[in-house]
Design a protein around this motif. Structure first.
Motif, PDB file in Angstrom:
ATOM      1  N   TRP A  35       0.716  -1.015  -0.106  1.00 24.50           N
ATOM      2  CA  TRP A  35       0.154  -0.101   0.190  1.00 24.50           C
ATOM      3  C   TRP A  35       0.908   1.240   0.018  1.00 24.50           C
ATOM      4  N   GLY A  36       0.437   2.171  -0.664  1.00 28.33           N
ATOM      5  CA  GLY A  36       1.171   3.548  -0.764  1.00 28.33           C
ATOM      6  C   GLY A  36       1.086   4.416  -1.809  1.00 28.33           C
ATOM      7  N   THR A  37       1.492   5.499  -1.798  1.00 31.72           N
ATOM      8  CA  THR A  37       1.307   6.593  -3.012  1.00 31.72           C
ATOM      9  C   THR A  37       2.624   6.647  -3.484  1.00 31.72           C
ATOM     10  N   TRP A  46       7.301   8.049 -12.404  1.00 31.17           N
ATOM     11  CA  TRP A  46       5.958   8.388 -12.546  1.00 31.17           C
ATOM     12  C   TRP A  46       5.028   7.557 -11.672  1.00 31.17           C
ATOM     13  N   PRO A  47       4.250   8.049 -10.608  1.00 29.68           N
ATOM     14  CA  PRO A  47       3.803   9.280 -10.447  1.00 29.68           C
ATOM     15  C   PRO A  47       4.584  10.069  -9.474  1.00 29.68           C
ATOM     16  N   GLY A  48       5.756   9.574  -9.085  1.00 31.42           N
ATOM     17  CA  GLY A  48       6.741  10.286  -7.993  1.00 31.42           C
ATOM     18  C   GLY A  48       5.982  10.084  -6.663  1.00 31.42           C
ATOM     19  N   GLU A  49       6.389  11.287  -5.770  1.00 31.58           N
ATOM     20  CA  GLU A  49       5.952  11.093  -4.421  1.00 31.58           C
ATOM     21  C   GLU A  49       4.780  12.045  -4.281  1.00 31.58           C
ATOM     22  N   SER A  51       0.973  12.894  -4.062  1.00 31.74           N
ATOM     23  CA  SER A  51      -0.452  12.175  -3.911  1.00 31.74           C
ATOM     24  C   SER A  51      -1.390  12.484  -5.156  1.00 31.74           C
ATOM     25  N   GLY A  52      -1.256  13.712  -5.701  1.00 30.12           N
ATOM     26  CA  GLY A  52      -2.115  14.200  -6.672  1.00 30.12           C
ATOM     27  C   GLY A  52      -1.711  13.697  -8.080  1.00 30.12           C
ATOM     28  N   MET A  53      -0.486  13.273  -8.235  1.00 30.24           N
ATOM     29  CA  MET A  53      -0.020  12.628  -9.463  1.00 30.24           C
ATOM     30  C   MET A  53      -0.222  11.026  -9.276  1.00 30.24           C
ATOM     31  N   TYR A  54      -0.361  10.408  -8.051  1.00 32.02           N
ATOM     32  CA  TYR A  54      -0.628   9.116  -7.918  1.00 32.02           C
ATOM     33  C   TYR A  54      -2.188   8.802  -8.194  1.00 32.02           C
ATOM     34  N   PHE A 111       2.979  -3.790  -8.450  1.00 33.46           N
ATOM     35  CA  PHE A 111       2.781  -4.252  -7.023  1.00 33.46           C
ATOM     36  C   PHE A 111       1.995  -3.406  -6.044  1.00 33.46           C
ATOM     37  N   ASN A 112       1.391  -2.434  -6.733  1.00 39.01           N
ATOM     38  CA  ASN A 112       0.755  -1.326  -5.727  1.00 39.01           C
ATOM     39  C   ASN A 112      -0.714  -1.919  -5.727  1.00 39.01           C
TER      40      ASN A 112
END
Length: 153
Positions: A35-37, A46-49, A51-54, A111-112
């Motif tokens: 789990w995680g953004t 991409w999307p990087g760190e 959360s909006g890009m995630y 694996f997200n």
């Protein structure tokens, strides 16, 4: 055996020398679901760190899966189309569908868990709208439900 001889021996057998811990990449590649953004989906960094890009990446994967289901169940070829035109359109549709399905698969291979859930959700929602015949009951009478055969694994 000194270090130079060891490197030479590895190269003689077609193997690269073991990686030096000082040059190893600090980025971790996940080989189990997490789990995680902070994920890397489809493209490098991409999307990087952020959360909006995630969230944008999750929407992108959902839309890809949804389009795969739409292409699987759509009817774009007219009945009076020539066999050559219908064959070319079917081939193009199949190529796009398979390419998008591979992109969804590669995204899931990040694996997200969030990516996995939105991919399943996109396929689920797409099938509900286009494949379940919940909204169109007259297709069974025509005998043809889509232009493409179902995807097979």
């Amino acid at each position: 055996m000194d270090a130079a001889a060891e490197v030479h021996q590895h190269h003689m057998h077609g193997m690269a020398p073991p990686p030096d811990s000082s040059t190893a990449s600090p980025e971790m590649i996940h080989m189990s679901f997490f789990w995680g953004t902070n994920a890397e989906i489809l493209f490098h960094r991409w999307p990087g760190e952020r959360s909006g890009m995630y969230a944008l990446a999750l929407i992108f994967v959902f839309v890809l899966a949804f389009i795969v289901e739409w292409l699987t169940h759509c009817r774009l070829i007219k009945e009076d189309s020539s066999a050559a035109a219908a064959g070319l359109i079917r081939t193009l549709m199949h190529t796009v569908r398979v390419g998008l399905a591979y992109l969804v698969m590669l995204a899931v291979m990040s694996f997200n868990v969030g990516v996995l859930l939105v991919a399943i959700g996109g396929h689920c929602f797409g099938f509900f709208l286009f494949g379940s015949r919940f909204f169109k009951r007259s297709e069974a009478a025509s005998g043809k439900s889509s232009d493409l055969p179902p995807l097979s694994c």
